[in-house]
Design an enzyme around this catalytic site. Sequence first.
Site, PDB file in Angstrom:
ATOM      1  N   ARG A 238       0.171  -8.874   5.447  1.00  0.00           N
ATOM      2  CA  ARG A 238      -0.995  -8.150   4.959  1.00  0.00           C
ATOM      3  C   ARG A 238      -2.255  -8.734   5.568  1.00  0.00           C
ATOM      4  NH1 ARG A 238       1.538  -4.555   3.388  1.00  0.00           N
ATOM      5  NH2 ARG A 238       1.521  -3.506   1.375  1.00  0.00           N
ATOM      6  N   GLU A 267      -8.343  -1.715   6.997  1.00  0.00           N
ATOM      7  CA  GLU A 267      -7.509  -0.731   7.705  1.00  0.00           C
ATOM      8  C   GLU A 267      -8.018   0.663   7.379  1.00  0.00           C
ATOM      9  OE1 GLU A 267      -3.365  -1.398   6.817  1.00  0.00           O
ATOM     10  OE2 GLU A 267      -3.460  -3.476   7.471  1.00  0.00           O
ATOM     11  N   HIS A 286      -0.348  -0.962  11.351  1.00  0.00           N
ATOM     12  CA  HIS A 286       0.447  -1.093  10.110  1.00  0.00           C
ATOM     13  C   HIS A 286       1.727  -0.255  10.186  1.00  0.00           C
ATOM     14  CE1 HIS A 286      -0.001  -2.305   5.638  1.00  0.00           C
ATOM     15  NE2 HIS A 286       1.281  -2.216   5.957  1.00  0.00           N
TER      16      HIS A 286
END
Length: 326
Positions: A238, A267, A286
């Site tokens: 993360r 993000e 991601h």
Amino acid sequence: MTERKKVLVTSALPGGRLPELEERCDMTVWQGEGPMPADTLRDQLADCSGLVCTLINRVDRQLLDAAPNLQFVSSMSVGVDHIDLPLLTERGIPVGHTPGVLVDTTADTAFALLLAAARRVAEADRFVRAGLWRPENPWSPDFFVGKDVSGATLGIIGLGEIGQAVARRAEGFGMRILAWNRSPREVPGVQMVSLEELLLRSDFVSVNVALTAETRNLLDAEHIGMMKPGSVLVNTARGGIVDEAALAEALDSGAVYAAGFDVFEQEPLSTDNPLLAHERVVLAPHIGSATTLTRARMAALAIDNALAALDGERMPHCANRSVYDI
Ligand code: GLV
């Protein structure tokens, strides 16, 4: 006849199992262009009993206060840092997530980034596409040299299921494997060490720990400063765990050789993120669990969790099991 419960699903889930959910509730699936805006989510959730969401939907106090009937949340993700877990637990709302099914896929992504960063694959691809591989710029002894992965030392931060799957891959590359975990773990072939020792000794560091209050900014400037000179940092866990500005400085100075990142503090990545300026940083949007099969499996678990909650049963994969302890 009892009234059917309303359930909001924030994106069309893959794998073909949404009709099963639809049979059991009054289901609305977001069909709009792009992601569901937060204020639309708040409005549509107002009279819902259930929410099936993904990691881009923030489930916070503001949302909960606007959804007084909410009885469950099921997220198609293993991570639940987008959800205010303590608050949902306090309110007795179970939170479903999708562990297990994405372990190997995410470990594959970690290794893909590790290899790409070590061997400058993305940089080399850009070079060839730009037409720079020309007769005056041919193969030479120092042409695109990188770092050896085979036989190097890998440090794994977070030896949960994904960290262990990364270790299994590293074994195949003949790597020496060190790991640090918040609670002690015994895994054959893996030497448990302190975080500091791991950073000092590892040629490659893979971040595989969940983002929690304890791990936020775990790799801060001080810890990045402890990394072995010329090492490579990979993060598929993360954003928020690694201080990206401090990493960019370490890349600038050459203290860190390269990095492979799939997850970021913000993000999508903002255009002024300092990591974008580095040729030796391999970036991905991601995609750790992004294979067709794994995404279908994650969706299936999210639906299983929602179906169980609709039946008044325990979710098979609940991130805050203590809600059932009353
Ligand atoms: C992906 O990052 C997930 O939490 O599932």
